[in-house]
Structures are given as structure tokens and as C-alpha cells.
Design an enzyme around this catalytic site. Structure first.
Site, PDB file in Angstrom:
ATOM      1  N   ASP A  70       0.803  -1.221   0.000  1.00  0.00           N
ATOM      2  CA  ASP A  70       0.000   0.000   0.000  1.00  0.00           C
ATOM      3  C   ASP A  70       0.838   1.273   0.000  1.00  0.00           C
ATOM      4  O   ASP A  70       0.438   2.285  -0.549  1.00  0.00           O
ATOM      5  CB  ASP A  70      -1.003   0.004   1.153  1.00  0.00           C
ATOM      6  CG  ASP A  70      -0.403  -0.348   2.501  1.00  0.00           C
ATOM      7  OD1 ASP A  70       0.834  -0.442   2.619  1.00  0.00           O
ATOM      8  OD2 ASP A  70      -1.182  -0.533   3.457  1.00  0.00           O
ATOM      9  N   ASP A 481       3.321   0.802  13.365  1.00  0.00           N
ATOM     10  CA  ASP A 481       2.580  -0.462  13.409  1.00  0.00           C
ATOM     11  C   ASP A 481       3.209  -1.579  14.228  1.00  0.00           C
ATOM     12  O   ASP A 481       2.502  -2.263  14.947  1.00  0.00           O
ATOM     13  CB  ASP A 481       2.324  -1.012  11.997  1.00  0.00           C
ATOM     14  CG  ASP A 481       1.032  -0.500  11.432  1.00  0.00           C
ATOM     15  OD1 ASP A 481       0.391   0.327  12.082  1.00  0.00           O
ATOM     16  OD2 ASP A 481       0.671  -0.924  10.339  1.00  0.00           O
TER      17      ASP A 481
END
Length: 889
Positions: A70, A481
């Protein structure tokens, strides 16, 4: 987890990157050495670390596969090494958004051709429009066509697709589904030009959150996939039947039966859902569709699977579970091309207790699951999951049943069975790419083995980096993350991310310069402390205590001796503490949200910056005083560091295109700053070991100098600069952090926003900009025996990649080497790394560069290259080292 990553990327971009989007500047008179060929670039291995929303196998050539990410570019699979090769490292600073890949297409008519639809955000966060990249050499090089709209590789709905598709019968024809109400687009000249299919009736209606004022969740997700029925065309003529998926819950699927001249809504289709995937089995005449009530990739509470018979128009609900029993949507749809009646799908949005994989061998009439309950909460798994190659995938968790660690996955939008091998399947998760090579064990009652198949695919977003001068850690990283890692060996995957506590995102970290065993990190966490400490060089951690009001990590600084800390967290003002943060007090004289750093010599001196003002504390962070320095950047897109070994020596980088922007230096503790006149723009600053013969540490920056954007090094306090990367190694946005290595001259660590931690090593041992002899000079003449191993590591139509290992089998060391050979079939080298080279006709000579000329007895040196071939690609059988013939291994 992936929600955090999206927010991290958004905040970083909105707060810093966009403000620093560089304009075109006139070249300065600064002397800039372009010496990129002296550097070798690698990743500090983490293996994965981000969402893989798409996997594409070529349908006509075995082992040719691609993966898209992404925000971290695209990758090609190398079967010989079972690794992934990055393909979009050439994306530069000005077009950083083109590292987001919304779709990929590999040409089955001409497997050398591959296309990528790129662009990261459709709202204002991405300053550039999207583009379609096209390659004639499997992604080794690209040509670009800009689009008149944006694409969203990191937008909601990015796991749907593929939005880009090549006509399997006439490969000059491509279709692209656009977001934002821009409709369906077509190219008839192999992606060179594009035009909107104006008669396509539906541009999509679905948005995730209409109330979102940023434009991120409120964008129309548009046209989400295109699928051709190859049985309705012949080679050289356009395929007649085309299916298109639209983000419209009432009208999700359209069809053309006249090669796109007209379009109609498929009659009888399900409504109330979005079709994430549409996969056609032309052999049996079925179009399979995976539906969800949301666009994904992290939301979705209900779903169904359907089968459409293309000959009769019959719709059949083939859902493996009743809709009432779903708490997830379906995606990850794939067909076994060797056995088309075999279909698989995923419960992509099932976060707890795990994702689910479904498999049918009778076209969806019956299904089995990858795991099921025996007696709740106990599970019976059809698979074993081996994460020994990336053990951090357990996240250090020890959950209670039915949850397991490691998980089978989450956000599993991409799942593909190898069209040439029914036993091989790959699927993407929010953290890695898993795969198996014995999938059919599922059908025989055995267990199939799932492993990470992700080596080479590095997808972390980097917020901060620190390289201590001593101790077992070579590098500390602060990541989005997955928190971050302590690397003791850059070539090996660390066993675990930081734990105790485990931050979802680490925003800042530091170590005590005079006592690197003391390390501090801060970050984001839903519940628990936002600060953690280590007293053993980052091997083990313990949580601190938050002051009142803390909502996020912010920035943190450790005193030079580790005796105290200054913290500027999100949610409250700057704080200071002696010891390990059991009791904090508010600092005075400095505004909330300031960036904080420590002096690397004086343990009571700390620095801060906020909105154009520099602040200094000489009492351990209790009070700060605004400096009289003027002319600094007015915004907060600034990073600064104090030089180790010299009190009050500070370098500050940052700014914005509409104001002060560049690199500043202070030698009086921030009382005044001098701007380096020839540095037009700079966004990071870091220090590394001084060059041989130099007394001042080496400077590194991500900057624009002499009109050139790149990664730069200075060995003379910024008087002159050398660009050390090249146009093939740019990695999009590199503005978060940079540091040299205090123990290895020339080594630099570069942050990226989705390509992980990049590190470079120089072949220049003398501090200058030169590499090898560039093909000139006198060949070295080593004595003694030699052996050569020549290996073709990857080959495709008209091209190949090879590695050459040269071993000194004699009794004395070489102080330089020159290896020659001739290609039997006239092959031509295109690019070669880790050596200088020349080619004349079929004859090739490869020579050492500065850093690999010395080869001890019994040792080896390796280099690699890509080349082209026609007819045959026979390997050379004779190699000469100077005037000696080498044995061939």
C-alpha cells in the site's frame, strides 16, 4: 494494527512531508560530487512488517509473480532465491506518492511486460496525481503515463481488485478502474495513453465515512476490479466479454459482451454488498464473487460468496457459512487453474480469534475451513504455522484459546494459488506475506505448512533511528505499526520487536551517549504506558509512568549520562524526570509539542524547537529559555541533533518551500545558527564515524543540494557534499530520520515511509567520492589459483540475472583482481554491481572496486549483473584472472 499504520502515515505526511514538498530550484554553485556507484544499499532485515493487498501470478510463465504494497512499492518474486526484488526504489522525493501501488498487471501474452497503477492518497495528502507505470523488463525499468486524477494505494478499499487488467487476447488493451467518481479508463496502446470509457454507466457510490472532512474515508471507492472472459476472444483480437466490479451496493457488477462498446448491469445479482473480488473460471464458465458489507481492508461485518454461470445467467449463493453467522466480509478469492473447480476465499476482516481460509473442490458446492472448533474454545487446525524465519510474528503474545500466536493472519484480502502449481499458495496479511508449498495436503486430510514467504519484501514505515557507539546493538529503529527493533546483525531478522510494553507505533527513541546501555523509547498504545526504558542496551525493557494527559508518544531525549530524561508527549506539555520516569514534572519556558533532544556531552543540557524558536535548558529540563537565534524555519517540519563529543554543537534541518528551508549549524549551544548557503533544502541530519584523517564526524542528510535531491555525505563539516545514492535508489520520501554509524565509516541508515530501514556501505575508504577505476587503469595481476562459480539466478524472455563468485584458492592474498570471460551466445550486460566492468563484443572484464579488492587465501568475492540474450543463454565455461585460468565450479 493497520489502522495505526494509516494514522501514522497520515500524521507524518500531514505534519511534515507536505510542508516540505520541494519546488524546482535553480542550481547553486555548491560543488557536489555524484559518487553513488561507490555505495551498496541493503535493508536491515525485518522481513515484511506491512500490508500486502495484492499478489499477481503471470498466467503463461511459471514462477513469475508480483506483490504490491500500500505504501512500499511493488516486488517481483525470484524463484532461485525464494526472495522478493523491489521494483520501485527509483521513485523520487517529488513523487513519493507513487510508492503506493493500487494495482498490478502482468502480461501473459508477453511476460516481460508488467504494469503498475500508482498513487498513495486521493485527497490532499498526496500532492501528485496518479500514474500508470509500464515496464518491458519485468520492472527493472519503467516508463510513466501521468493520469488526470489521483489513485489511492493506501486508501480504504485498497484490498479490492485488481483494478488494472490486461486483455488476455489483445495485450495492447488495458482497463483501469478509477476512484473518486472518475470512472473506467482504457488504453489501446499498451498503457502509453489512456482515455475514459465515457459510456460506462456507474462511477461508484460507496464511501466509508461521508462525514470525514479530510477526504480520506469520504472518497468514493469507485471501480474496483476488471475481469476478462478469455474464452470470448482469439489471439490478436479484443476479448468480447468483460466484467467490471463497482463500489455500489445496488449495482456491483457490470458486463460488456462487445469488447467494451456497451455495458449492462448483470441481472439478478445480489444487492446490499460490495464485490471485493471477481474471479472467472473460463473453463467451467463460472464467475465467482466475494462480497462484504464494507470496503475493507480492516472493516467488514457481513459477507457472502456467489457464483454466476456465464452461459445461463444463473446466480447461486455458495457461501461457506450462513450470512447470520458471519462477522466478517469475504475476499482473497482465487481459483486453482490446474483444477478450476477448486476455489478458495478468506474471511479478510475476521480479527478475532483469527482470519479464516475456505476451500472448495467442487466449485463452491461444499467447503472446508483452515481451522474449526472441536469444543469451544479449542481449535483443530488443518495447517501448521512456522514463523522461525521471522519469529517476531508471534508479537510476543501468549493468548488464551481460541486465539493463537502466531495468527494465521488478518486483513487477508490477497490470496492466490500458483496457476502452475496446485501446491503453492501465497496470501497477504497486515504484517507479512505467508505461503505454502504443500497446499493439497488440505484435501487429503493432512496438515499443510504455512511459512512467511516474504524475504526481501520490506514494508515498514520508519519514524526514528539511532546507532549507539558501543554495545551489542548496531541499530535501534522506531517503526509504525510494529513498534521497532534492536538489530544486532543487520543481515538477520531480529527475534522480536520491542516488548514490555509493546507499542503499536514507536514515535521517538534515544540512548545515553556516554552510557548506551541506557535507552528510552516512546510511542502509541491503546492502554498502558507510552514510555519505556532499557538498562541493557535495548535487550530488555520496562514501562515507565505517564504524566497526566498523555495521549501519544511524541519525542524523547536521554541525558548524556542516562541520569535524566526530557519527554514531549502528545496530549500534554514537555516533562522532565530524574531516573526512569517514575515521577515527572512539567518543564517551564517551552511550549507543548516541542521537539526535544539532548546535548551529547553535558547531561544537564537539553534542547527544544517549536514554531521557529529554539529552546535551551541547562538544568536538566526543568526550565527552558528561548534562544535569540532568528531565521529558523517557522513551521515544525524540523529535525535537529547535537553532535557527540562536543558540547553545544548542533545541526538543524528542515523547513518548507514557502519559507526558510535548509540546514543550519550552531557552535554555541543554539544561541545562534548559521545557515549553510549552498544547501537549498534539508530534512534530516545525522552523524557517523569520521573519515580517515578527519577529526570531525561525518554528516549525512536527506537534502537538495546543487539542484539535486538525494542522500548526501560530508566529511568536512558541510563545506562540500557527496551524493551517495543514485536515481535507481531513492525510496520516495526519506524525511523522517537519518544516522551514520559511529563504528563504521561511511555506513548510513536511511528512513523510508514504507520500504523499511535502508542502509548503505561505501567502497570509498579514504573519505572521497571515488569508487573503482571505472574501467580504466591497469588491471591487477594477482597470483595463485582461483575458482569461479557462475550462476543464473533468474531468467526471462530476452533477459536474465546472474551471480559470479570468485574464490582465492591460492596461498597468498590478492590486493586487487580482474576477471575476464566471453559470452558464448553474445549476451550483453546491462547493469553490474559490486564491481567495475567493461564489455567489448562478447568479452567482459570485471574489476574490483575499492572496498572488495583484498581477497584473503580461501576467501571469496561476489558480484552480480543483469543482462540480455537472444536465441540462447549458455553459461561461460572459461574465466581468466589476469593471465591465469580459473577452475569452474
Amino acid at each position: 494494527m493497520r489502522r495505526t499504520r494509516i494514522l501514522t502515515a497520515v500524521l507524518a505526511l500531514a505534519a511534515g512531508l507536505l510542508a516540505g514538498t520541494p519546488p524546482a530550484l535553480a542550481g547553486t554553485t555548491q560543488r557536489v560530487a555524484l559518487a553513488a556507484d561507490t555505495y551498496t544499499w541493503s535493508n536491515a532485515r525485518i522481513d515484511g512488517g506491512g500490508f500486502v493487498p495484492g499478489i499477481v501470478f503471470n498466467r503463461s510463465e511459471k514462477n513469475l509473480a508480483y506483490a504490491r504494497t500500500d505504501i512500499g512499492g511493488a516486488y517481483r518474486w525470484s524463484e532461485a532465491t525464494k526472495t522478493w526484488t523491489p521494483l520501485l526504489d527509483s521513485v523520487g522525493w517529488d513523487e513519493w506518492g507513487h510508492t503506493g501501488v493500487v494495482s498490478l498487471a502482468s502480461d501473459s501474452v508477453d511476460p516481460d511486460k508488467v504494469y503498475a497503477a500508482v498513487g498513495t492518497y486521493t485527497n490532499s495528502w498526496d500532492p501528485t496525481d496518479g500514474a500508470v507505470l509500464r515496464s518491458l523488463d519485468r520492472g527493472a525499468s519503467w516508463q510513466k503515463t501521468d493520469l488526470p486524477f489521483k489513485l489511492g494505494g493506501n486508501m480504504p478499499g485498497r484490498g479490492m481488485g485488481e483494478r488494472l487488467a490486461i486483455d488476455p487476447n489483445k495485450d495492447s488493451v488495458l482497463y483501469l478502474g478509477a476512484p473518486s467518481g472518475k470512472g473506467l479508463w482504457r488504453s489501446t496502446d499498451s498503457g502509453v495513453t489512456w482515455s475514459q470509457v465515457t459510456n460506462f454507466p456507474d462511477v461508484g457510490t460507496y464511501v466509508q465515512d461521508p462525514a470525514d472532512t479530510t477526504g480520506y474515508a469520504s472518497d468514493n471507492q469507485g471501480i474496483v476490479w476488471v475481469t476478462f472472459d478469455e474464452s470470448t476472444g482469439t489471439a490478436g483480437t479484443a476479448t468480447k466479454t468483460i466484467y467490471v466490479g463497482v463500489a455500489d451496493k445496488d449495482n456491483a457488477v457490470y458486463r460488456s459482451t462487445d469488447a467494451g462498446a456497451t455495458w449492462t448491469r448483470l441481472v439478478g445479482q445480489p444487492t446490499g454488498y460490495l464485490a471485493h473480488k471477481g474471479v472467472l473460471d473460463a473453463k467451467n464458465g463460472y464467475l465467482y464473487l466475494a462480497y462484504s458489507d464494507k470496503g475493507g481492508p480492516y472493516d467488514g461485518g457481513k459477507g457472502q460468496l456467489w457464483r454466476y454461470a456465464t452461459a445461463t445467467g444463473t446466480w447461486t449463493n455458495i457461501s461457506p457459512v450462513a450470512e447470520a453467522d458471519t462477522y466478517y466480509g469475504f475476499s482473497g478469492l482465487t481459483v486453482d487453474r490446474q483444477h478450476p473447480g477448486t476455489v478458495m476465499a478468506t474471511a479478510y476482516s475476521s480479527w478475532w480469534p483469527d482470519t479464516q481460509l475456505f476451500r472448495s473442490t467442487d466449485s463452491g458446492a461444499t467447503w472446508t475451513k483452515a481451522w474449526d472448533y472441536t469444543s469451544y474454545p479449542n481449535r483443530s487446525d488443518r495447517y501448521t504455522l512456522d514463523v522461525s524465519s521471522a519469529p517476531w510474528l508471534t508479537f510476543g503474545a501468549n493468548p488464551s484459546p481460541p486465539e493463537q500466536s502466531p495468527k494465521l493472519g488478518w486483513m487477508t484480502e490477497a490470496l492466490e494459488i500458483d496457476p502452475f502449481d496446485s501446491d503453492r499458495m501465497m496470501y497477504g496479511t497486515g504484517a507479512t506475506l505467508f505461503g505454502t508449498e504443500d497446499l493439497t495436503q488440505w484435501d487429503s486430510g493432512g496438515q499443510f505448512t504455512v511459512r512467511p514467504m516474504v524475504q526481501g519484501l520490506e514494508e515498514t514505515s520508519v519514524n526514528d533511528l539511532a546507532a549507539p557507539p558501543s554495545g551489542g546493538a548496531q541499530l535501534f529503529s522506531a517503526l509504525g505499526d510494529i513498534g521497532g527493533f534492536r538489530h544486532t546483525d543487520l543481515t538477520k531478522v531480529p527475534s522480536m520487536m520491542y516488548t514490555s510494553p509493546t507499542f503499536t507505533t514507536t514515535t521517538s527513541l534515544d540512548f545515553a551517549e556516554a552510557n548506551p546501555n541506557t535507552v528510552v523509547r516512546v510511542g502509541d498504545l491503546d492502554s498502558g504506558p507510552h514510555i519505556a526504558f532499557s538498562t541493557d542496551n535495548g535487550a530488555n525493557w520496562f514501562g515507565g509512568t505517564d504524566p497526566s494527559g498523555v495521549s501519544g508518544g511524541g519525542t524523547v531525549a536521554a541525558a548524556a549520562d542516562g541520569s535524566r530524561f526530557v519527554w514531549s508527549p502528545a496530549g500534554t506539555g514537555v516533562q522532565y524526570a530524574t531516573g526512569f520516569g517514575s515521577s515527572w514534572a512539567a518543564s517551564s519556558g517551552i511550549p507543548a509539542g516541542a521537539i526535544v533532544e539532548s546535548d551529547r556531552v553535558d547531561p544537564k543540557t537539553f534542547y527544544g524547537f517549536k514554531s521557529g524558536k529554539f529552546y535551551v535548558s541547562t538544568d536538566g529540563g526543568a526550565t527552558f529559555t528561548a534562544s535569540a537565534a532568528t531565521g529558523l524555519p517557522s513551521g515544525d517540519s524540523v529535525r535537529f541533533k547535537a553532535l557527540p563529543g562536543t558540547k553545544g554543537d548542533i545541526w538543524l534541518a528542515g523547513g518548507a518551500a514557502d519559507g526558510a528551508y535548509g540546514l543550519w549549524h550552531s557552535t554555541d549551544g543554539g544561541a545562534s545558527f548559521a545557515k549553510l548557503a549552498d544547501v537549498g533544502q534539508a530534512d534530516t541530519i545525522g552523524f557517523g564515524k569520521a573519515a580517515p584523517g578527519a577529526s570531525y564526524q561525518t554528516l549525512y542528510t536527506s537534502a537538495k543540494i546543487g539542484g539535486v535531491r538525494g542522500i548526501f555525505r560530508s566529511t568536512d563539516m558541510g563545506s562540500t557534499w557527496t551524493r551517495i545514492n543514485d536515481d535507481a535508489h531513492q525510496w520516495g520520501w526519506t524525511g523522517a530520520a537519518i544516522t551514520g554509524d559511529p563504528r563504521v565509516y561511511g555506513r548510513v541508515y536511511v528512513s523510508t515511509n514504507g520500504r523499511g530501514v535502508i542502509y548503505g556501505d561505501t567502497s570509498d575508504t579514504g573519505g572521497g567520492g571515488g569508487g573503482g577505476d571505472g574501467g580504466g587503469g591497469t588491471d591487477p595481476t594477482p597470483s595463485g589459483a582461483c575458482t569461479v562459480a557462475y550462476t543464473v539466478t533468474n531468467q526471462w524472455t530476452g533477459g536474465f540475472q546472474a551471480d559470479v563468485r570468485l574464490t582465492n584458492t591460492g596461498s597468498t592474498a590478492w590486493s586487487g583482481w580482474s576477471l575476464g570471460w566471453s559470452f558464448p551466445d553474445g549476451q550483453t550486460i546491462g547493469q553490474l554491481w559490486n564491481a567495475d566492468w567493461t564489455q567489448s563484443g562478447t568479452a567482459v572484464t570485471a574489476r574490483n572496486v575499492g572496498w572488495n579488492g583484498t581477497v584473503a587465501s580461501g576467501s571469496s568475492v561476489s558480484f552480480g549483473f543483469t543482462g540480455t540474450w537472444t536465441g540462447s543463454n549458455t553459461e561461460p565455461t572459461a574465466f581468466e584472472l589476469g593471465d591465469q585460468t580459473c577452475a569452474v565450479a
